[in-house]
Design a protein around this motif. Structure first.
Motif, short mmCIF file in Angstrom:
data_model
loop_
_atom_site.label_atom_id
_atom_site.label_comp_id
_atom_site.label_asym_id
_atom_site.label_seq_id
_atom_site.Cartn_x
_atom_site.Cartn_y
_atom_site.Cartn_z
N GLY A 15 0.79 -1.21 0.00
CA GLY A 15 0.00 0.00 0.00
C GLY A 15 0.83 1.27 0.00
O GLY A 15 0.30 2.36 -0.22
N SER A 17 4.42 3.64 -1.09
CA SER A 17 4.95 4.21 -2.33
C SER A 17 6.47 4.26 -2.29
O SER A 17 7.08 4.34 -1.22
CB SER A 17 4.41 5.64 -2.52
N VAL A 64 0.62 -2.79 -13.81
CA VAL A 64 1.00 -1.59 -13.07
C VAL A 64 0.19 -0.35 -13.46
O VAL A 64 0.34 0.71 -12.85
CB VAL A 64 2.51 -1.29 -13.21
N ARG A 67 -1.22 2.56 -11.16
CA ARG A 67 -0.45 2.60 -9.90
C ARG A 67 0.94 3.20 -10.09
O ARG A 67 1.45 3.87 -9.19
CB ARG A 67 -0.30 1.18 -9.33
N PHE A 68 1.55 2.94 -11.24
CA PHE A 68 2.89 3.42 -11.51
C PHE A 68 2.82 4.55 -12.54
O PHE A 68 1.98 4.53 -13.45
CB PHE A 68 3.76 2.31 -12.09
N MET A 83 5.94 4.76 -7.90
CA MET A 83 5.19 3.53 -7.67
C MET A 83 4.29 3.72 -6.44
O MET A 83 4.80 3.95 -5.33
CB MET A 83 6.15 2.35 -7.44
N ASN A 84 3.00 3.67 -6.67
CA ASN A 84 2.02 3.82 -5.59
C ASN A 84 1.23 2.53 -5.42
O ASN A 84 1.23 1.67 -6.29
CB ASN A 84 1.07 4.97 -5.91
N SER A 85 0.55 2.43 -4.31
CA SER A 85 -0.28 1.26 -4.01
C SER A 85 0.49 -0.03 -4.26
O SER A 85 -0.01 -0.95 -4.91
CB SER A 85 -1.56 1.29 -4.86
N LEU A 86 1.68 -0.08 -3.74
CA LEU A 86 2.55 -1.23 -3.99
C LEU A 86 1.98 -2.51 -3.38
O LEU A 86 1.37 -2.49 -2.31
CB LEU A 86 3.95 -0.96 -3.45
N LYS A 87 2.23 -3.61 -4.07
CA LYS A 87 1.76 -4.92 -3.65
C LYS A 87 2.96 -5.84 -3.44
O LYS A 87 4.02 -5.62 -4.06
CB LYS A 87 0.86 -5.51 -4.73
N ASP A 90 4.89 -6.87 -6.42
CA ASP A 90 5.78 -5.91 -7.08
C ASP A 90 7.23 -6.09 -6.64
O ASP A 90 8.13 -5.43 -7.18
CB ASP A 90 5.34 -4.48 -6.77
#
Length: 125
Positions: A15, A17, A64, A67-68, A83-87, A90
């Motif tokens: 979640g 960045s 991505v 999100r990216f 990079m946002n909302s990372l999982k 990733d």
């Protein structure tokens, strides 16, 4: 030659960045496109995103999109990957790449002539 140096990798919670940077040096006037690829554990290197020299065209892998965000500062010869909302999926080594000539397809490894050394991104769950 166009040496590329990546910055900004690290450990982040899901979640969160991160922002990666890639600085190019040498014959930067010859760069037609720049991209980011990643290699997840046990997987082949895969396309993430790319941007043309003008910055007007950008490309993203479906995984991505939304999100990216890729951007570039030609004055600084630098490309960025926000990079946002990372999982957790990733998690990978992220590589910066530069194309020394114009190619129509910049979404495959064959589209690039120069590569950075990679920077680790780890997303914890």
């Amino acid at each position: 030659q166009v040496p590329l140096l990546e910055f900004g990798g690290g450990l982040v919670q899901a979640g969160g960045s991160l922002r990666l940077s890639c600085a190019a040096s040498g014959s930067t006037f010859s760069i037609y496109a720049m991209g980011w690829f990643r290699q997840r554990p046990g997987k082949e290197r895969e396309f993430v995103t790319a941007i043309r020299r003008s910055g007007s065209s950008t490309y993203y892998a479906d995984s991505v999109k939304g999100r990216f965000t890729i951007s570039r500062d030609n004055a600084k010869n630098t490309v960025y990957l926000q990079m946002n909302s990372l999982k957790p999926e990733d998690t990978a080594v992220y590589y910066c790449a530069a194309a020394g000539i114009f190619r129509v397809d910049v979404t495959t490894r064959l589209g690039y002539d120069y590569w950075g050394q990679g920077t680790q991104v780890t997303v914890s769950s």
